[in-house]
Design an enzyme around this catalytic site. Sequence first.
Site, PDB file in Angstrom:
ATOM      1  N   ARG A  88       0.843  -1.312   0.021  1.00 28.84           N
ATOM      2  CA  ARG A  88       0.091  -0.172   0.193  1.00 28.84           C
ATOM      3  C   ARG A  88       0.820   1.119   0.094  1.00 28.84           C
ATOM      4  O   ARG A  88       0.545   2.264  -0.704  1.00 28.84           O
ATOM      5  CB  ARG A  88      -0.918   0.056   1.220  1.00 28.84           C
ATOM      6  CG  ARG A  88      -2.043  -1.357   1.187  1.00 28.84           C
ATOM      7  CD  ARG A  88      -2.821  -0.939  -0.038  1.00 28.84           C
ATOM      8  NE  ARG A  88      -3.597   0.236   0.012  1.00 28.84           N
ATOM      9  CZ  ARG A  88      -4.086   0.473  -1.263  1.00 28.84           C
ATOM     10  NH1 ARG A  88      -3.840  -0.077  -2.312  1.00 28.84           N
ATOM     11  NH2 ARG A  88      -4.588   1.676  -1.516  1.00 28.84           N
ATOM     12  N   ILE A  89       1.754   1.113   0.886  1.00 27.68           N
ATOM     13  CA  ILE A  89       2.620   2.472   1.022  1.00 27.68           C
ATOM     14  C   ILE A  89       3.555   2.609  -0.192  1.00 27.68           C
ATOM     15  O   ILE A  89       3.598   3.730  -0.813  1.00 27.68           O
ATOM     16  CB  ILE A  89       3.257   2.535   2.335  1.00 27.68           C
ATOM     17  CG1 ILE A  89       2.281   2.612   3.524  1.00 27.68           C
ATOM     18  CG2 ILE A  89       4.176   3.940   2.277  1.00 27.68           C
ATOM     19  CD1 ILE A  89       1.507   3.911   3.494  1.00 27.68           C
ATOM     20  N   ARG A 111      15.032 -11.914  -1.692  1.00 30.11           N
ATOM     21  CA  ARG A 111      14.536 -11.968  -0.049  1.00 30.11           C
ATOM     22  C   ARG A 111      15.529 -11.667   0.759  1.00 30.11           C
ATOM     23  O   ARG A 111      15.088 -11.575   1.716  1.00 30.11           O
ATOM     24  CB  ARG A 111      14.038 -13.586  -0.113  1.00 30.11           C
ATOM     25  CG  ARG A 111      13.007 -14.078  -0.854  1.00 30.11           C
ATOM     26  CD  ARG A 111      12.650 -15.597  -0.531  1.00 30.11           C
ATOM     27  NE  ARG A 111      11.664 -16.212  -1.163  1.00 30.11           N
ATOM     28  CZ  ARG A 111      10.258 -15.940  -0.670  1.00 30.11           C
ATOM     29  NH1 ARG A 111      10.043 -15.211   0.527  1.00 30.11           N
ATOM     30  NH2 ARG A 111       9.217 -16.206  -1.325  1.00 30.11           N
ATOM     31  N   SER A 125       4.831   7.056  11.916  1.00 26.12           N
ATOM     32  CA  SER A 125       3.786   6.160  11.485  1.00 26.12           C
ATOM     33  C   SER A 125       2.795   7.246  10.934  1.00 26.12           C
ATOM     34  O   SER A 125       3.002   8.375  11.089  1.00 26.12           O
ATOM     35  CB  SER A 125       3.066   5.592  12.561  1.00 26.12           C
ATOM     36  OG  SER A 125       2.355   6.167  13.626  1.00 26.12           O
ATOM     37  N   CYS A 126       1.624   6.867  10.110  1.00 26.96           N
ATOM     38  CA  CYS A 126       0.667   7.587   9.619  1.00 26.96           C
ATOM     39  C   CYS A 126      -0.079   8.619  10.723  1.00 26.96           C
ATOM     40  O   CYS A 126      -0.277   9.813  10.621  1.00 26.96           O
ATOM     41  CB  CYS A 126      -0.307   6.978   8.736  1.00 26.96           C
ATOM     42  SG  CYS A 126      -1.194   5.636   9.493  1.00 26.96           S
ATOM     43  N   ARG A 133     -10.101  -0.470  14.787  1.00 29.37           N
ATOM     44  CA  ARG A 133     -10.089  -0.673  13.227  1.00 29.37           C
ATOM     45  C   ARG A 133     -11.731  -0.606  12.802  1.00 29.37           C
ATOM     46  O   ARG A 133     -12.490  -1.295  13.572  1.00 29.37           O
ATOM     47  CB  ARG A 133      -9.648  -1.623  12.944  1.00 29.37           C
ATOM     48  CG  ARG A 133      -8.036  -1.863  13.246  1.00 29.37           C
ATOM     49  CD  ARG A 133      -7.262  -1.191  12.206  1.00 29.37           C
ATOM     50  NE  ARG A 133      -5.775  -1.529  12.475  1.00 29.37           N
ATOM     51  CZ  ARG A 133      -4.895  -2.677  12.221  1.00 29.37           C
ATOM     52  NH1 ARG A 133      -5.588  -3.404  11.548  1.00 29.37           N
ATOM     53  NH2 ARG A 133      -3.815  -2.268  12.746  1.00 29.37           N
ATOM     54  N   ASN A 163      -4.687   7.785   5.779  1.00 26.28           N
ATOM     55  CA  ASN A 163      -3.532   7.111   6.176  1.00 26.28           C
ATOM     56  C   ASN A 163      -2.406   6.696   5.322  1.00 26.28           C
ATOM     57  O   ASN A 163      -1.359   6.120   5.571  1.00 26.28           O
ATOM     58  CB  ASN A 163      -4.029   6.209   7.141  1.00 26.28           C
ATOM     59  CG  ASN A 163      -5.015   5.143   6.701  1.00 26.28           C
ATOM     60  OD1 ASN A 163      -5.981   5.680   6.891  1.00 26.28           O
ATOM     61  ND2 ASN A 163      -4.675   4.103   6.308  1.00 26.28           N
TER      62      ASN A 163
END
EC number: 1.2.1.72
Length: 348
Positions: free
Chosen positions: A12-13, A81, A154-155, A236, A318
């Site tokens: 996502r980020i 990896r 963090s967001c 959440r 976020n």
Amino acid sequence: MTVRIAINGFGRIGRNVVRALYESGRRAEITVVAINELADAAGMAHLLKYDTSHGRFAWEVRHEREQLFVGDDVIRILHERTLADLPWRELGVDVVLDCTGVYGNREHGEAHIAAGAKKVLFSHPGSNDLDATVVFGVNQNELRAEHRIVSNASCTTNCIIPVIKLLDDAYGIESGTVTTIHSAMNDQQVIDAYHSDLRRTRAASQSIIPVDTKLAAGITRIFPQFNDRFEAIAVRVPTINVTAIDLSVTVKKPVKASEVNQLLQKAAQGAFHGIVDYTESPLVSIDFNHDPHSAIVDGTQTRVSGAHLIKTLVWCDNEWGFANRMLDTTLAMAAVGFRLDASASTKL
């Protein structure tokens, strides 16, 4: 100078960082030379192009073998990896943006540097042994060339820290509590399934789910004077993007709600322009989707009780807001220069 970045982790980020780079017109300042992601190239290209929260990407996206094309730009795709095997030296990488959410301590940062990167920026709080934790708009001016391994916090930390600073500077904060009302994340379940956190065994779309948060620790990492004076809880909720934070603080100076709003609105228009925004429109969470600010103060929800207890509601996207701050911090790290002597590192 164009900063050459690599992205480790294209979730996502990571994807929003690429989108934000192209949408913000910063390509003359930052170039993505490589993305390391275990997923296949076809999936990477598809999810960059089509996004449920942020819509279709305006730029042409395609892939050929292990290359991702965004417009006329070519980005090398890697599937390593092991951090030590990443070809950062060969690619001339200035800053690695580690967006995996898995790596985040000094050993991981040193592995990126040993592979040839000059600096590393983690997309989450990270461990206490990093050189610096930056909340852009508040403390990025304290960065030095020797700060090689950095966290972008963090967001939610990026959302609440500017507001805390403004209230503390104006009225003197005694203590505070924070409730994060956060959209669902990919560590939750679509339908009931096993998870080490029993609450997160439950379907994300069907419940408001309390989860652990380290936001209080994030606040005191930036403002050590608030150690043991802030507490935080988090839930959440069944939305896929945008977060609201309920902040309550007790302050030394007596104040009215109208004065709090005037302070925050003035900051949004002045010193914190582009980081903090202010609204009194009757908006809901979806209205803040794709908003690049770290924090949007909802002035309609400001309350003051007994002249010393302030309650505010602060919104943020976020994903999108945080991705934009990743770019801001990257440029700030590059602007102070690159000092490659590891022994010279001093912690911020």
